[in-house]
Design an enzyme around this catalytic site. Structure first.
Site, PDB file in Angstrom:
ATOM      1  N   CYS A  19      11.513  36.138  32.087  1.00  0.00           N
ATOM      2  CA  CYS A  19      11.422  36.877  31.046  1.00  0.00           C
ATOM      3  C   CYS A  19      12.161  37.093  30.359  1.00  0.00           C
ATOM      4  CB  CYS A  19       9.658  36.932  31.119  1.00  0.00           C
ATOM      5  SG  CYS A  19       9.655  38.603  32.099  1.00  0.00           S
ATOM      6  N   CYS A  22      12.586  40.983  31.677  1.00  0.00           N
ATOM      7  CA  CYS A  22      13.347  40.870  32.849  1.00  0.00           C
ATOM      8  C   CYS A  22      14.951  41.294  32.038  1.00  0.00           C
ATOM      9  CB  CYS A  22      14.481  39.763  33.174  1.00  0.00           C
ATOM     10  SG  CYS A  22      13.305  39.333  34.681  1.00  0.00           S
ATOM     11  N   CYS A  86      54.832  32.476  55.867  1.00  0.00           N
ATOM     12  CA  CYS A  86      54.723  34.016  56.937  1.00  0.00           C
ATOM     13  C   CYS A  86      53.171  34.347  56.483  1.00  0.00           C
ATOM     14  CB  CYS A  86      55.844  34.661  57.881  1.00  0.00           C
ATOM     15  SG  CYS A  86      55.383  35.871  56.177  1.00  0.00           S
ATOM     16  N   CYS A  89      53.045  36.404  53.441  1.00  0.00           N
ATOM     17  CA  CYS A  89      52.816  35.556  51.479  1.00  0.00           C
ATOM     18  C   CYS A  89      51.351  36.043  52.019  1.00  0.00           C
ATOM     19  CB  CYS A  89      53.471  33.997  52.140  1.00  0.00           C
ATOM     20  SG  CYS A  89      55.391  34.286  52.868  1.00  0.00           S
ATOM     21  N   ASP A 498      12.816  26.994  68.061  1.00  0.00           N
ATOM     22  CA  ASP A 498      10.337  26.479  67.515  1.00  0.00           C
ATOM     23  C   ASP A 498      10.746  25.383  68.383  1.00  0.00           C
ATOM     24  OD1 ASP A 498       9.053  25.758  65.452  1.00  0.00           O
ATOM     25  OD2 ASP A 498      10.274  24.845  65.148  1.00  0.00           O
ATOM     26  N   ASP A 692      13.808  23.387  62.599  1.00  0.00           N
ATOM     27  CA  ASP A 692      14.175  22.053  61.616  1.00  0.00           C
ATOM     28  C   ASP A 692      13.409  22.061  60.665  1.00  0.00           C
ATOM     29  OD1 ASP A 692      11.762  21.690  63.328  1.00  0.00           O
ATOM     30  OD2 ASP A 692      11.600  19.668  62.488  1.00  0.00           O
ATOM     31  N   ASP A 696      11.200  27.340  58.564  1.00  0.00           N
ATOM     32  CA  ASP A 696      12.011  28.205  59.947  1.00  0.00           C
ATOM     33  C   ASP A 696      12.471  28.515  59.386  1.00  0.00           C
ATOM     34  OD1 ASP A 696      10.474  26.935  62.262  1.00  0.00           O
ATOM     35  OD2 ASP A 696      11.722  25.094  62.167  1.00  0.00           O
TER      36      ASP A 696
END
Length: 797
Positions: A19, A22, A86, A89, A498, A692, A696
């Protein structure tokens, strides 16, 4: 405020504003900063900022916005970087990019020859990043797809091979001359002629070896130093001293010159040989990606204007209807709209048994249609398909750095200047004390120091192992989101699982019902309004018994306790003892049966109609076939296994007992899961959370390592650090084994890289290594690191 000439202007994308309050707050706070003038637009979600960099930096401004609870929008770009030789670099490019205003984070990977840059699009563009890399003496392009990159690698190897062959042919007579001369045998006069040796060595030094001069110049011009500097210094010293000796023979035919043309030519040849082997070996680290890409269908049979037309899979659009015949791969992700078949989804799920598909069934691109002709509608194409997401995850993981690499990066930044300093000191000590006044021995010792040192091995030690480790895990169905997650996984000592959908299949069925038909009708009608798996099981049970269901007038889910619904003026309560007791229902007569069901590991729910107890419905969720073995393997690895569930203590303990879990955290509300993970972490444990579901996700993000089951929700997968494809629990102990094997491999690489340089430089400095032997050892050190990393492909998990 300072003069306008000193002001810098930038535009930032701001996220999280809801809004005008903010945007006003951000603007007000920014304008209070010294030397800052800011305007924040809520509609465009942009902050336009003018600031004096001598008093307030861009990082100060972004930090202030983030401290207020908002975000600064960034974009991420990936580049292929060319010309790195190397670790010095890659370290230099990374350091310079991270200092650029507008760059939030840059990571440069020597092994993949790539850079990932997160930046503010309001301050710079991809072209600016490429320009900055080019200014450092390297080249960069927007990252090519894997097929193009594979072609580029093949062309690069052909070019390197051609250079190597030419260099070897020119250097071979010089090498033979040196070896024969050292053995005391007679050498043909032409081979000892300084101008003949000059003619052979010069093309090697300045045509084939020109790349080392170019690389050294570009690095030194930008204030850096890499392996090219060491090679150019070492070979030039040998070449020009030999040329000086050759000139001394002019007008003095009796003079015996001390020539080191063979040293410079053989050094360049050996280094090219090492780089060729290294590049060839590095290409094998991405074999997992190649295998994944090979799974993809190349063409699709699309219905256009009523006819079937074959097109490239890249041309398929969302909404297209495709025909897939038996034995063909599904080109993209979608939904079956006509026909029935069975599909081999083992490449995604690891499940070898074909899955039956009919209308409205989801199908995954690159899986195999087994026995039926079907018509599908494309829902995800291109980079949005499941396979593309997996390939992207592996690419991202291979391109990130593990924390263990930081030490090597720091050392690489100082490595070359230190080696040059040691070489100069070696020369001074030899010419002053070891062989006073003798130039040649001092020069030879200094050259040996320059060419024995190898920052390449340090730079390749970690990323090559990460590439092979993430590739190996991807082939097994384990996706690590980054190298840091692969590293942290080996530190785990506790696994929290879980229950529903992780330990169990997540598809419960009704096992017992003690009420009458009318109660079942009211029960199932009430549960019809819920999306909970237990509710779905009850509705399916009633449907099988041909019970006609009605709609609820009102429905309320009570988190962690049950539901409260009104159907045809009947108030229905279904759930826990607490729910019914708090609503005044007498349930004492049900306790014995409840305990019996719960002891058997079933979820038992009490039913009340209009305040009167009417029976119990019990539901059981079957355990996954491999759960017992997976948990046993985790325990064998020394991990503590805990099960987390919203079920009551008795049900939870019964399930835990069946699978061999000793610790249970039961009756946990969805929003409490993350808190329970924190509680275990506060005991000093390194915790992995495996889940899953949507609920979670906070726990997965809170844990040290979040492991998502691939058959679960996208929210859970997004929040996790590791994804297990197909929900196969045996992949969890495998993931830990891969992590441990990879970290062990990295430590071996770093040990030998440090040991090689720690031992090689002093040995060269005291004159025990001929320069050409030192050069060969340097070239092969990188090859040994990459070869050791490739051993991970053979690790049994």
């Amino acid at each position: 405020m300072s003069d306008s000439e000193e002001q810098q202007h930038s535009q930032l994308g701001v996220t999280g504003m809801t809004c005008a309050a903010c945007s006003n707050r951000i603007e007000k706070v920014l304008n209070k900063m010294d030397g800052v003038e800011a305007k924040v637009n809520l509609t465009t979600e942009k902050a336009t900022v003018d600031y004096n960099p001598s008093t307030t930096t861009y990082d100060d401004i972004t930090a202030k916005i983030e401290k207020l609870g908002y975000g600064v929008q960034t974009e991420k770009a990936e580049f292929d970087v060319y010309g790195m030789t190397c670790a010095a670099c890659s370290s230099r490019i990374e350091k310079v990019l991270n200092k650029q205003t507008g760059v939030k984070l840059a990571s440069v990977n020597l092994a993949t020859e790539s850079a990932a840059v997160e930046y503010n699009p309001g301050l710079m563009e991809e072209a600016d990043i490429i320009g900055r890399i080019q200014k450092l003496g390297y080249d960069a392009k927007i990252k090519a797809n894997q097929e193009d990159k594979k072609t580029q690698k093949e062309q690069q190897l052909i070019q390197m091979k051609t250079k190597l062959i030419v260099s070897a042919l020119l250097s071979a007579p010089l090498l033979i001359t040196m070896l024969v001369h050292l053995s005391g045998m007679n050498v043909p006069a032409i081979l000892l002629n300084p101008w003949f040796q000059f003619a052979l060595a010069t093309p090697v030094q300045f045509v084939i070896g020109w790349q080392f001069y170019v690389g050294a110049y570009k690095n030194l011009r930008n204030g850096g130093a890499n392996m090219d500097v060491l090679v150019a210094l070492g070979t030039s010293a040998a070449y020009f001293y030999s040329l000086y000796e050759a000139f001394k023979t002019i007008g003095n035919p009796g003079y015996m010159p001390h020539l080191y043309f063979e040293t410079s030519a053989i050094l360049i040849t050996l280094i090219l040989f090492g780089k060729f082997l290294e590049t060839n070996a590095k290409s094998k680290t991405t074999v997992a990606l190649s295998k994944l890409l090979d799974l993809q269908a190349k063409q699709a049979r699309v219905i256009r204007n009523g006819e079937e037309v074959m097109i490239a899979v890249e041309e398929v659009a969302v909404g297209d209807h495709l025909i897939i015949k038996p034995g063909e791969k599904f080109p993209v992700d979608g939904i079956v709209v006509k026909g029935k078949t069975s599909v081999d989804e083992s490449m995604i799920t690891g499940e070898s048994i074909p899955i039956e598909k009919d209308e409205q069934s989801k199908v995954i691109g690159s899986t195999m249609n087994k026995n039926g002709r079907v018509e599908m509608e494309a829902t995800k194409v291109g980079k949005d398909t499941a396979l593309a997401s997996i390939v992207k995850a592996v690419e991202d993981a291979q391109g990130t750095k593990a924390p263990i690499q930081r030490l090597a990066d720091v050392i690489s930044g100082y490595f070359v200047p230190i080696v040059v300093g040691i070489a100069i000191l070696t020369f001074i000590i030899w010419i002053s004390f070891v062989t006073p006044g003798a130039f040649e021995p001092a020069l030879v010792a200094a050259i040996a120091v320059l060419v024995i040192a190898c920052p390449c091995a340090l730079g390749l030690a970690t990323p090559t192992s990460i590439m092979v480790g993430t590739g190996k895990s991807a082939e097994s169905g384990i996706l690590f989101k980054g190298g840091e997650h692969l590293e942290r996984t080996h530190q785990l000592d506790t696994i929290i699982l879980d229950k529903t959908g992780t330990v169990t299949k997540g598809k419960p069925e009704v096992t017992d019902f003690t009420g009458d038909e009318e109660t079942l009708k009211l029960l199932a009608s009430a549960e019809k309004g819920s999306e909970h798996p237990l509710a779905e099981a009850i509705v399916a049970y009633a449907t099988e018994k041909s019970i006609a269901l009605t709609d609820a007038t009102s429905f309320t889910a009570v988190p962690g306790q049950g539901i409260n619904a009104v159907i045809s003026d009947n108030q229905i309560l279904v759930g826990s003892r607490k729910l019914l007791t708090e609503n005044g229902v007498e349930i004492a007569q049900s306790e014995e049966e409840m305990i019996k069901y719960e002891t058997d590991g079933k979820t038992a729910m009490l039913i009340a109609v209009n305040g009167e107890y009417r029976g119990i419905v019990s539901v059981a969720d079957t355990i996954k076939e491999t759960a017992v073995e997976a948990i046993s393997q985790l325990k064998e690895q020394g991990l503590e296994v805990i099960m987390l569930t919203g079920d009551n203590e008795r049900t939870a303990q019964a399930i835990a007992k069946q699978v061999g879990i000793d610790q249970v955290i039961a009756q946990v509300l969805p929003e409490e899961k993350a808190d329970k993970v924190k509680e275990v972490q506060l005991l000093g444990k390194k915790v992995a959370m495996v889940g899953d579901g949507v609920n979670d996700a906070p726990a997965l993000a809170t844990a040290d390592i979040g492991i998502a089951i691939g058959t679960g929700t996208e929210v859970a997968i997004e929040a996790a650090d590791v994804t297990i494809l197909g929900g196969e629990l045996l992949l969890i102990p495998k993931a830990i084994k891969i992590s441990k094997a990879t970290i062990k491999n990295i430590r071996q690489n770093l040990f030998w890289a440090f040991a090689y340089n720690s031992a090689g430089i002093p040995i060269a400095a005291i004159g025990l290594l001929a320069p050409w032997i030192a050069g060969g050892a340097m070239a092969l050190s990188s090859v040994s690191v990459v070869s050791n990393s490739l051993r991970l492909k053979r690790v049994k998990i």
